[in-house]
Design a protein around this motif. Structure first.
Motif, mmCIF file in Angstrom:
data_model
loop_
_atom_site.group_PDB
_atom_site.id
_atom_site.type_symbol
_atom_site.label_atom_id
_atom_site.label_comp_id
_atom_site.label_asym_id
_atom_site.label_seq_id
_atom_site.Cartn_x
_atom_site.Cartn_y
_atom_site.Cartn_z
ATOM 1 N N LYS A 1 0.835 -1.215 0.000
ATOM 2 C CA LYS A 1 0.000 0.000 0.000
ATOM 3 C C LYS A 1 0.867 1.262 0.000
ATOM 4 O O LYS A 1 0.585 2.222 -0.727
ATOM 5 N N VAL A 2 1.957 1.236 0.798
ATOM 6 C CA VAL A 2 2.847 2.395 0.844
ATOM 7 C C VAL A 2 3.513 2.618 -0.508
ATOM 8 O O VAL A 2 3.582 3.745 -1.008
ATOM 9 N N LEU A 3 4.015 1.542 -1.123
ATOM 10 C CA LEU A 3 4.681 1.657 -2.414
ATOM 11 C C LEU A 3 3.702 2.061 -3.512
ATOM 12 O O LEU A 3 4.045 2.853 -4.412
ATOM 13 N N TYR A 4 2.497 1.546 -3.441
ATOM 14 C CA TYR A 4 1.475 1.914 -4.428
ATOM 15 C C TYR A 4 1.172 3.416 -4.358
ATOM 16 O O TYR A 4 1.073 4.092 -5.379
ATOM 17 N N THR A 5 1.057 3.914 -3.125
ATOM 18 C CA THR A 5 0.803 5.347 -2.945
ATOM 19 C C THR A 5 1.964 6.163 -3.486
ATOM 20 O O THR A 5 1.766 7.206 -4.124
ATOM 21 N N ARG A 6 3.186 5.672 -3.251
ATOM 22 C CA ARG A 6 4.376 6.392 -3.753
ATOM 23 C C ARG A 6 4.384 6.441 -5.276
ATOM 24 O O ARG A 6 4.685 7.483 -5.869
ATOM 25 N N ILE A 7 4.022 5.338 -5.912
ATOM 26 C CA ILE A 7 4.041 5.278 -7.369
ATOM 27 C C ILE A 7 2.923 6.131 -7.976
ATOM 28 O O ILE A 7 3.128 6.858 -8.955
ATOM 29 N N GLN A 8 1.744 6.070 -7.356
ATOM 30 C CA GLN A 8 0.588 6.776 -7.904
ATOM 31 C C GLN A 8 0.669 8.277 -7.689
ATOM 32 O O GLN A 8 0.284 9.053 -8.552
ATOM 33 N N GLU A 9 1.165 8.699 -6.518
ATOM 34 C CA GLU A 9 1.127 10.122 -6.168
ATOM 35 C C GLU A 9 2.501 10.778 -6.199
ATOM 36 O O GLU A 9 2.620 11.980 -5.964
ATOM 37 N N GLY A 10 3.542 9.986 -6.443
ATOM 38 C CA GLY A 10 4.878 10.570 -6.580
ATOM 39 C C GLY A 10 5.551 10.920 -5.275
ATOM 40 O O GLY A 10 6.635 11.501 -5.272
ATOM 41 N N SER A 11 4.929 10.622 -4.157
ATOM 42 C CA SER A 11 5.531 10.882 -2.843
ATOM 43 C C SER A 11 4.926 9.927 -1.832
ATOM 44 O O SER A 11 3.873 9.331 -2.060
ATOM 45 N N PHE A 12 5.606 9.791 -0.691
ATOM 46 C CA PHE A 12 5.082 8.936 0.361
ATOM 47 C C PHE A 12 3.981 9.688 1.103
ATOM 48 O O PHE A 12 4.242 10.649 1.835
ATOM 49 N N LYS A 13 2.776 9.260 0.907
ATOM 50 C CA LYS A 13 1.652 9.901 1.588
ATOM 51 C C LYS A 13 1.695 9.550 3.071
ATOM 52 O O LYS A 13 2.033 8.437 3.452
ATOM 53 N N ASP A 14 1.340 10.517 3.894
ATOM 54 C CA ASP A 14 1.382 10.312 5.348
ATOM 55 C C ASP A 14 0.144 9.526 5.773
ATOM 56 O O ASP A 14 -0.809 10.069 6.314
ATOM 57 N N ASP A 15 0.152 8.197 5.510
ATOM 58 C CA ASP A 15 -1.026 7.400 5.822
ATOM 59 C C ASP A 15 -0.720 6.385 6.917
ATOM 60 O O ASP A 15 0.420 6.222 7.353
ATOM 61 N N TRP A 16 -1.755 5.675 7.350
ATOM 62 C CA TRP A 16 -1.617 4.790 8.497
ATOM 63 C C TRP A 16 -0.746 3.580 8.203
ATOM 64 O O TRP A 16 -0.086 3.054 9.100
ATOM 65 N N CYS A 17 -0.700 3.113 6.961
ATOM 66 C CA CYS A 17 0.160 1.973 6.631
ATOM 67 C C CYS A 17 1.622 2.315 6.890
ATOM 68 O O CYS A 17 2.377 1.507 7.448
ATOM 69 N N LEU A 18 2.020 3.491 6.477
ATOM 70 C CA LEU A 18 3.402 3.923 6.681
ATOM 71 C C LEU A 18 3.720 4.042 8.166
ATOM 72 O O LEU A 18 4.783 3.606 8.632
#
Length: 632
Positions: free
Chosen positions: A27-44
């Protein structure tokens, strides 16, 4: 029988249990790929918290195992044995469990982590209040309940089965117990959030402080100064100590609290020895230990990578024979920097210990690496380190100090003679242990062998092996370029056996000999001269490469310690569990026999059988790939 929910759901997965972290990482890597940055989400956040908790436990484990720092602060003086280490191998199960619980909670209720601020001062006050008012008494009563009948027998007894407390002991329990503990941890976090005072720093801080205090209580090392309680007496009811919790493991009807002894005092389960014993141990922490070893094995580091095979690096890794692993290669730059620091500042230090028949055996390490022994300018410094270790052992009252591998190198100090001659009044006996090493190698050779090829023939071991075999009418092809040295050894043999010693100058001379005794490094090209079916016995460090598939290779000379050894929990370099190098075993035999002579310099061939029989008498057993062969 195990009770319901005592086993972990993933206990059969082994190392593949970490795949369960995969969805979070994905989920963290998917967010990084889709949005271009590490989103501050609960998985991280969950992954970061899990990593931080694992690191915290590892740091505590390393600190506890640094005997050169903690020896005088240890509460239970026994060592961690292999059984305890294996039992606590999956200590991190609780981190995975709580990560899954947190994932489910955040998935069901995303605002739990997404809409909370970084900091909230009221949140810290609230979480402390909820912890002291709910979690502490809840844990106290649940803990007491787990000490009753069925719950103790089928669940909590696993936690109490570890003889010596360790930070991993606190994390070792059944699935049901950690479900209960997760509830205890979750109440303050969820409660603060529901009251509107939640924050991310509060969650991080509470979990890490909670783990820190759990590790503290199970550390078996008293680090809390008694002066703190002397100055502020009320604190002793708000914060437990390692001594306090260790009493719970020796007297299981007392000291049930989580972190606050106040609840033991309220419900009359506070051990009356708690404060007195804590003050005694804390007061003695700065003094030198009165526990003096009877035997010291003075080792050295082999190379940079193997330096990470120490118990205070990764305990589980040190409990297995040394092999190069990916993590060790990744950490190599750090180990190299530590090597440079040790070269400049370090002195001989305590690595490990075990007990054998009521006697304490310790392993000390000279802070030098294998390659440094071959640097001409480093010779004096290394000898000074060894000499200071011998003198220290002499002052302490150590009976035997055994020199390992390069610490007894002939070119360095004459196999220990330098120190014995320089200090003729030593009470400690200096032992190189090579007599038993020779005995182990010789007893590996089949009885019907008529010819052997020997390299390293002019070394202490090579000379003794050659002289011993020629007396058995075994023809010895001695590889040496020095005619003078060969003739000197030949003249030591009785006249009627001298003809059995034959000098050769090339490996080609051994192309029909199927028994090779390797005492110096032999390249794969040189091994090619051995005929098919050759067995390579060896006493060279490091061992030669097992290049020939049509030949067999013996282990380095080694022996298994007696079955009644206690507190042994780390492997000696590439040796299996409970196995030590023959020179180490030679020092042990010297102690058990009560011999009062130094064993340094040249080997006494007449004592080889004597030392061998003494080792067997005391329960030491040879270890070799060729032990199935009929010995001489």
């Amino acid at each position: 029988m195990a009770g319901p929910l005592s086993a972990w759901p993933w206990e059969n997965l082994g190392i593949f249990k970490y795949v369960l972290y995969g969805p979070l990482l994905g989920k963290v890597l998917y967010t990084r790929i889709q949005e271009g940055s590490f989103k501050d989400d609960w998985c991280l956040h969950i992954l970061i918290i899990c990593s931080a908790r694992a690191l915290l436990h590892q740091l505590w484990s390393s600190f506890v195992s640094m005997l050169f720092l903690t020896r005088n602060r240890r509460i239970n003086l026994r060592g961690y044995d292999f059984n305890q280490i294996d039992k606590e191998w999956d200590w991190d199960n609780f981190i995975l469990l709580q990560a899954l619980i947190a994932s489910i909670s955040c998935y069901i209720y995303p605002p739990f982590i997404d809409n909370v601020p970084l900091w909230n001062t009221k949140g810290f006050i609230t979480i402390l209040t909820l912890h002291a008012g709910i979690s502490e008494p809840l844990y106290y009563f649940v803990h007491r309940r787990f000490h009753k009948g069925y719950l103790f027998t089928h669940y909590h007894s696993i936690h109490h089965s570890s003889p010596v407390l360790h930070p991993y002991t606190g994390a070792t329990a059944t699935f049901l117990e950690h479900l209960a503990l997760s509830t205890v941890i979750g109440i303050p976090i969820i409660g603060s959030h529901m009251m509107g005072y939640g924050s991310r720093s509060m969650i991080y801080g509470y979990l890490l402080v909670f783990d820190f205090l759990r590790c503290l209580g199970h550390s078996n090392v008293e680090v809390v100064p008694h002066q703190l309680f002397d100055t502020l007496p009320f604190l002793r009811y708000l914060l437990y100590t390692p001594t306090y919790h260790s009493l719970h493991h020796t007297d299981m009807d007392t000291n049930f609290c989580l972190f606050m002894p106040l609840f033991d005092a309220i419900w009359k389960t506070l051990n009356e020895k708690s404060w007195e014993l804590h003050k005694k141990l804390s007061s003695n922490a700065g003094k030198y230990s009165k526990t003096v070893p009877d035997f010291v094995f003075l080792a050295h580091v082999v190379d940079v990578t193997s330096s990470m095979h120490a118990p205070f690096v990764i305990r589980s890794y040190a409990s297995l024979p040394y092999t190069t692993r990916l993590l060790m290669i990744i950490c190599w730059p750090v180990a190299f920097i530590v090597m440079l620091m040790m070269w400049v500042w370090s002195k001989t230090f305590l690595i490990s210990f075990y007990n054998l028949r009521g006697r304490l055996h310790e392993t000390w390490s000279v802070p030098r690496f294998g390659f440094q022994y071959f640097l001409p300018f480093a010779k004096d410094g290394i000898n000074n380190q060894i000499e200071q270790a011998i003198l220290r052992a002499d002052r302490l009252g150590v009976k035997i100090i055994s020199l390992a591998a390069l610490n007894k190198n002939e070119a360095l100090n004459g196999g220990g003679t330098l120190f014995v001659n320089k200090h003729p009044n030593l009470r400690v006996r200096v032992v190189h242990g090579n007599t038993l090493t020779a005995a182990v190698i010789l007893n590996e050779i089949p009885k019907d062998v008529e010819e052997v090829f020997l390299t390293g023939a002019t070394s202490k071991l090579g000379r003794a092996i050659a002289l011993y075999l020629c007396r058995r009418r075994v023809r010895v092809l001695m590889l040496t370029l020095s005619v003078e040295r060969f003739e000197k050894i030949q003249k030591e043999a009785p006249l009627e056996y001298q003809s059995y010693l034959v000098q050769v100058t090339k490996y080609q001379a051994a192309r029909s000999c199927k028994t090779w005794i390797v005492g110096k490094w032999t390249t794969p090209r040189e091994q090619c001269w051995a005929p098919k079916g050759t067995h390579f016995h060896q006493f060279v460090v490091p061992p030669i490469l097992s290049f020939r598939r049509d030949c067999t290779y013996g282990d380095l000379a080694a022996m298994t310690l007696p079955d009644d050894v206690r507190g042994l929990g780390n492997c000696e370099y590439t040796m299996d569990r409970g196995v030590v190098h023959a020179c180490h075993a030679g020092g042990v035999v010297h102690l058990l026999e009560g011999w009062t002579h130094h064993e340094v310099g040249a080997l006494d061939v007449d004592r080889i059988d004597l030392v061998w029989n003494a080792a067997l008498k005391h329960g030491l057993k040879p270890v070799s790939n060729s032990t199935k062969q009929k010995s001489m």
